[in-house]
Design an enzyme around this catalytic site. Structure first.
Site, short mmCIF file in Angstrom:
data_model
loop_
_atom_site.label_atom_id
_atom_site.label_comp_id
_atom_site.label_asym_id
_atom_site.label_seq_id
_atom_site.Cartn_x
_atom_site.Cartn_y
_atom_site.Cartn_z
CG ASN A 11 -1.66 1.26 1.46
OD1 ASN A 11 -1.72 2.10 0.56
ND2 ASN A 11 -2.25 1.41 2.64
CE LYS A 13 0.04 3.07 4.95
NZ LYS A 13 0.20 3.14 6.39
CG HIS A 94 -5.60 1.89 5.37
ND1 HIS A 94 -5.13 2.78 6.29
CD2 HIS A 94 -4.60 0.99 5.16
CE1 HIS A 94 -3.88 2.45 6.62
NE2 HIS A 94 -3.55 1.36 5.96
CD GLU A 96 -2.65 5.37 6.98
OE1 GLU A 96 -2.67 5.47 5.74
OE2 GLU A 96 -1.73 4.80 7.61
CD GLU A 166 -3.05 -2.48 7.31
OE1 GLU A 166 -1.97 -2.74 6.77
OE2 GLU A 166 -3.68 -1.44 7.11
N GLY A 172 3.17 2.13 10.74
CA GLY A 172 4.14 3.21 10.58
C GLY A 172 4.88 3.56 11.84
CB SER A 212 5.82 -2.01 11.72
OG SER A 212 5.44 -0.68 12.05
P1 13P Z 1 3.45 0.27 7.51
O1 13P Z 1 3.91 -1.05 6.90
O2 13P Z 1 4.18 1.45 6.96
O3 13P Z 1 3.43 0.19 9.00
O4 13P Z 1 1.93 0.47 7.04
C1 13P Z 1 1.04 -0.56 7.19
C2 13P Z 1 -0.21 -0.23 6.47
O5 13P Z 1 -0.98 0.61 6.90
C3 13P Z 1 -0.47 -0.89 5.19
O6 13P Z 1 -1.76 -0.67 4.75
#
Ligand code: 13P
Length: 249
Positions: A11, A13, A94, A96, A166, A172, A212
């Site tokens: 992803n 983002k 997601h 976010e 997740e 992150g 992560s």
């Molecule tokens: P990270 O791997 O950067 O922690 O992000 C995970 C994520 O949100 C994937 O959708």
């Protein structure tokens, strides 16, 4: 026993300009050597049309899809638009988007259904915040299982739907859930899927872990019970970082 094919997804983002398309080609090359697993990249919508012809066996997807087919929804994109651009799948729900766009479980279910109707496969994301996790493992398991069931679209089917767990506190942050924590959550989600969809579909639906994931921890995570793949953020942006995760699957 149900055999679930491993699925490694990236992803990006809100990262990536045309200058990074070389990474898509390089990741496609790594994936071409692995016909035993599925690989996908969920890119910014602006890159989909340019990336689609480079993806090869890598599914190129979007990160969100609006629930309506068309209309007065400024700034949004429909499943048909994404498919026409070359997307074969999309993420929905997601954390976010749940956090910054206030997407509810009902929104997520509607988006997943619209995406499916528009010919896209779907990865539906769920996960708990640190606050919820700190109330105890049982509270976290119940919260995420309820969130999943409330976000499931009508006609949910493992042929086109994948779940991604997740934990928000692991996204992150460099903080990874431990394999026992992941195994326990995925078992709870598996049970919820079997209850909601029946044994056959519930056992066949893949559950990815995200938060992560890196080349250093991917092998441990991908060999954890009920983990059918990974949804990777930061470490999916380059072939150098994503390659070891594909190799670990
Ligand atoms: P990270 O791997 O950067 O922690 O992000 C995970 C994520 O949100 C994937 O959708």
């Amino acid at each position: 026993m149900t055999v679930r094919r491993k699925f490694v997804a990236g992803n990006w983002k809100m990262n990536g300009l045309k200058g990074q398309l070389g990474e898509v080609s390089a990741i496609a090359e790594l994936a071409a050597a692995r016909n035993d697993i599925d690989v996908a990249l969920y890119l910014p919508a602006t890159l989909i049309a340019a990336a689609a012809p480079l993806g090869g066996a890598v599914l190129i997807g979007a990160q969100d899809c609006h629930q309506e087919e068309a209309g007065a929804y400024t700034g949004n994109l429909s499943a048909a638009m994404l498919a026409e651009a070359g997307a074969r799948g999309t993420l929905v729900g997601h954390s976010e988007r749940r956090q910054y766009q206030q997407e509810s479980n009902a929104d997520v279910a509607a988006k997943a259904l619209a995406a499916h109707k528009g010919g896209l496969s779907v990865v539906l994301c769920v996960g708990e915040t640190l606050d919820t996790r700190e109330q105890g493992d049982d509270v976290a398991h119940a919260f995420v299982a309820d969130q999943l069931v409330a976000s499931l679209p009508e006609g949910a089917d493992p042929q086109w739907l994948t779940i991604a767990y997740e934990p928000v506190w692991a996204i992150g942050t460099g903080k990874v859930a431990t394999p026992p924590q992941i195994a326990a959550m995925h078992a709870a989600l598996r049970a919820a899927l079997v209850k909601a969809l029946g044994a056959e579909a519930g056992n066949a639906m893949r559950i990815l872990y995200g938060g992560s994931v890196s080349g250093d921890n991917a092998a441990d995570i991908l060999h954890t019970d009920n983990v059918d793949g990974a949804l990777v953020g930061g470490a999916s942006l380059t072939a150098a970082k994503f390659g070891p995760i594909i190799a670990a699957a």
